[in-house]
Scaffold this motif. Sequence first.
Motif, PDB file in Angstrom:
ATOM      1  N   LEU A 146       0.256  17.169 -78.686  1.00  0.00           N
ATOM      2  CA  LEU A 146      -0.181  16.850 -77.337  1.00  0.00           C
ATOM      3  C   LEU A 146       1.004  16.873 -76.390  1.00  0.00           C
ATOM      4  N   GLU A 147       0.820  17.540 -75.270  1.00  0.00           N
ATOM      5  CA  GLU A 147       1.789  17.503 -74.178  1.00  0.00           C
ATOM      6  C   GLU A 147       1.074  16.974 -72.935  1.00  0.00           C
ATOM      7  N   ASN A 148       1.693  16.046 -72.251  1.00  0.00           N
ATOM      8  CA  ASN A 148       1.104  15.572 -71.004  1.00  0.00           C
ATOM      9  C   ASN A 148       2.176  15.489 -69.929  1.00  0.00           C
ATOM     10  N   ASN A 149       1.747  15.261 -68.710  1.00  0.00           N
ATOM     11  CA  ASN A 149       2.678  15.159 -67.596  1.00  0.00           C
ATOM     12  C   ASN A 149       2.124  14.177 -66.571  1.00  0.00           C
ATOM     13  N   ALA A 150       2.834  13.075 -66.381  1.00  0.00           N
ATOM     14  CA  ALA A 150       2.477  12.116 -65.344  1.00  0.00           C
ATOM     15  C   ALA A 150       3.196  12.529 -64.062  1.00  0.00           C
ATOM     16  N   PHE A 151       2.436  12.776 -63.013  1.00  0.00           N
ATOM     17  CA  PHE A 151       3.029  13.335 -61.806  1.00  0.00           C
ATOM     18  C   PHE A 151       2.642  12.517 -60.578  1.00  0.00           C
ATOM     19  N   THR A 152       3.492  12.569 -59.581  1.00  0.00           N
ATOM     20  CA  THR A 152       3.243  11.949 -58.278  1.00  0.00           C
ATOM     21  C   THR A 152       3.747  12.886 -57.198  1.00  0.00           C
ATOM     22  N   VAL A 153       2.914  13.129 -56.191  1.00  0.00           N
ATOM     23  CA  VAL A 153       3.315  13.917 -55.030  1.00  0.00           C
ATOM     24  C   VAL A 153       3.053  13.052 -53.803  1.00  0.00           C
ATOM     25  N   ASN A 154       4.112  12.535 -53.217  1.00  0.00           N
ATOM     26  CA  ASN A 154       3.981  11.639 -52.070  1.00  0.00           C
ATOM     27  C   ASN A 154       3.912  12.399 -50.761  1.00  0.00           C
ATOM     28  N   GLY A 155       3.255  11.777 -49.799  1.00  0.00           N
ATOM     29  CA  GLY A 155       3.180  12.334 -48.465  1.00  0.00           C
ATOM     30  C   GLY A 155       4.144  11.643 -47.519  1.00  0.00           C
ATOM     31  N   PRO A 156       4.059  11.935 -46.221  1.00  0.00           N
ATOM     32  CA  PRO A 156       5.027  11.417 -45.253  1.00  0.00           C
ATOM     33  C   PRO A 156       4.821   9.949 -44.880  1.00  0.00           C
ATOM     34  N   LEU A 157       3.740   9.303 -45.347  1.00  0.00           N
ATOM     35  CA  LEU A 157       3.502   7.897 -45.013  1.00  0.00           C
ATOM     36  C   LEU A 157       3.688   6.969 -46.212  1.00  0.00           C
ATOM     37  N   ALA A 158       4.260   7.484 -47.297  1.00  0.00           N
ATOM     38  CA  ALA A 158       4.397   6.678 -48.516  1.00  0.00           C
ATOM     39  C   ALA A 158       5.268   5.458 -48.286  1.00  0.00           C
ATOM     40  N   ASP A 159       6.373   5.592 -47.572  1.00  0.00           N
ATOM     41  CA  ASP A 159       7.271   4.455 -47.374  1.00  0.00           C
ATOM     42  C   ASP A 159       6.647   3.384 -46.483  1.00  0.00           C
ATOM     43  N   ARG A 160       6.031   3.782 -45.426  1.00  0.00           N
ATOM     44  CA  ARG A 160       5.450   2.801 -44.517  1.00  0.00           C
ATOM     45  C   ARG A 160       4.333   2.020 -45.198  1.00  0.00           C
ATOM     46  N   PHE A 161       3.493   2.707 -45.958  1.00  0.00           N
ATOM     47  CA  PHE A 161       2.396   2.031 -46.652  1.00  0.00           C
ATOM     48  C   PHE A 161       2.932   1.047 -47.695  1.00  0.00           C
ATOM     49  N   ASN A 162       4.007   1.428 -48.400  1.00  0.00           N
ATOM     50  CA  ASN A 162       4.518   0.607 -49.491  1.00  0.00           C
ATOM     51  C   ASN A 162       5.616  -0.362 -49.061  1.00  0.00           C
TER      52      ASN A 162
END
Length: 794
Positions: A417-433
Amino acid sequence: MSHASRAHHPTTRRGAPAASRTTIAAAALMMCAGCAWAQDTVPAPVAAGAAGLAAAADAAPDATQPLSDTIQTVLVSTRRRVESAQSVPTPMTVLNGDELEANRVYRAQDLQQLLPSTTINYVHARQMSFAVRGLGNNPASDGLEGSVGLYLDNVYLARPGMAAFDALDVEQLELLRGPQGTLFGKNTTAGVLNISSRKPSRNVENEAELSAASYGYVQGKLVLNRPLTDSLAARLSAYRTQDDGYLRNRYNGDRVQGGLRQGVRAQALYEPSKDFSLRVIADYNEEDSNNGTLIFYNAGATGKFLAQAALVGAHPVTNPEDRAVDLDSGSHVNVHQGGVSLDANWTLAGASRITSITAWRTWRFVPHNDDGLDVPVNLNVGQSANHRQFTQELRWANAPGGSVDTVAGAYYYYQALENNAFTVNGPLADRFNGNPTGAWNNVTSNSPGQLRVNSYALFGQATWHATDRWDLTAGIRGTYEDKRVHVLRHAPVGPAVGGAVLTVRNARFGAYDSGPLALHQASPSALLSAGYKAWDDVLLYASLSHGEKSGGINLQVPGAAGAASLLVGSERANAAELGVKSTLLNRRLQLNANLFATVVHGYQSNAYDPVNRVSYLTNAGDVRTRGVEFEAQYIPVRTLHLQANVSFNDPRYLTYRNAPCPPEINAVSCDLSGQSALVNAPRRTANVGARWEHPLDALGLDAWRAYVNGNVAYRSSTVGTLDASRYSRIPAYGLANLAVGARSNGERAWDVQLWARNVFDRQYYTSMWNGTFGSYNAVIGTPRTIGATARLDF
């Protein structure tokens, strides 16, 4: 203990008369066509039917028979011998393909509306799990096998999502409750769901089916069966299902939680003599949908999620009753799976039998998940998986008819099994978090993992027929598993930053390398049981069993606990059963009941990491489930068949002192010891069904019969997440389904049906999930769906 051999139909789906139901009730018995030993392993009436199987297969269809006025014998091969389900001393429920179709149950996630003590969590094909008696709710664990074993045509399905396709040409489905392994290929601690498709036969069969319903639902099915020679037959089955979805996306007006599913299964059965048979099966299924769309359930104790959403100008739908979302990019899943299996059987000179089952399967899952908002915070987040497996089972069964029946075998399982956990953030990620600007904005992260598993097992089981009434059974299994894993996280890709901003970025997305990790474990399983035939149609039994499966490996970058937290301990279950199976009132009433108690050490479950915002696998302490299950079917008159199953369960933690705390409790860990807090483990479930059927000859329609079929399913309130938050509780609900139709007989046999699922349009939730900032999301059940189905056998 309990078993539902519901004889709702006077005919098989192909139109064979009720008089031959005992032979055709088991395509399980097809493998024994012509086998001399078949007549020694089943009751005399059933054996007589087996001897006439070939003749029955060649007989012209006759669908003129009314419903049977007695409960018919249902045959199973769960002990690797064909026998009546009522004579097997274990809790078991059997459904045939006709029952699934009559109740419009064509998706695996709907089976809990028919099966006792069963819970099926479903978001999409990866986030899916099967639980029996409250045990087994551990979806999306790529490094772990399920507590409930899933089998399709005797082939183990390592990922629960491999069963997330529409039911196609199903012959029979068997649910065994409690630890298994002394006869089945893979060891499991909670139960087994065994699905058998219809085999190729000597009949020429053609079937076409078309359904249409609410929310743009359209489904087509086709089955073709041909005898190619005297010893070779082939069967082809195909389906295509499409629907628009039942949730409204306010962002663009589209419907979501629907899509396209389609698949095909091709088979060949070669039987040159009564001593040898070879069945080859190849199948392929795919899904292209926006399943996996969660709705906002509530903001939890703090309400911070809504405050942060307002900060970035988002407009989440806050009322789950609206059945709506507001997503800028939406969710999407793409699934491809398929496989090939070879099932060979040899009957030796002494009438003993050798079985070899060789199978290869693959499953590939690619998601696109929205953040639940209509502004670009996360553009895509999820985990893809590419699973490949090879299994080989070799069994030997001695000749039946003696004082001891013995089955022994070996089993090998390989997984890559091969898997990939991925995240692609947008331009509002910092403000929201609440991050410093530039830390997460427009950052992409990929975390690939690799898992290799080699599993070896030897197993055996023997039943001693001590007297005409007493049977004693003992079984044992030894499993050794070698699991190896490597987890990486590549350095994040994004705009150049430095100093404190870079520190914040790396704390969440920084590069990581676990190095090679390994898990080696031996896992024993054992069974002792006794069955006593108190009367000819009453079986009393008791059993003790131990089931164990090896630990798992988290394919997630660990938190503060480090690489050691990637390894999860084994799950060990000890179970006791006490039950009765009875057929009364001249075979008009069947009552089965059982008491059960199971203690599980090191229960494997999913937890949520609010810092890294990922689910991870953990040993959730020691668990106990205990309760009682009832199953009944009754035929008051020939034209009316009734059935019901009810279960009462007391699931609770014996010890769980380091449980995660819900957001409303400010503590490092919480103690759930002694609490009834198992995830999605209802204390009470009930399913009640009725079928009425009557010929229409009084109306001059001699070739037609009208029928009405209905069922009601109830589930009590449950805890929704491992943190046992009061904000994530799943309310109790009941669902009603109804179908009315008419069917004809003859060379061109029609079946026309109008049906409705969730007749009263009940709003209900099937599972709950942790969201950001202490919020909770839910999977909403399907609303009222009204449709029609037409099927032609020709």
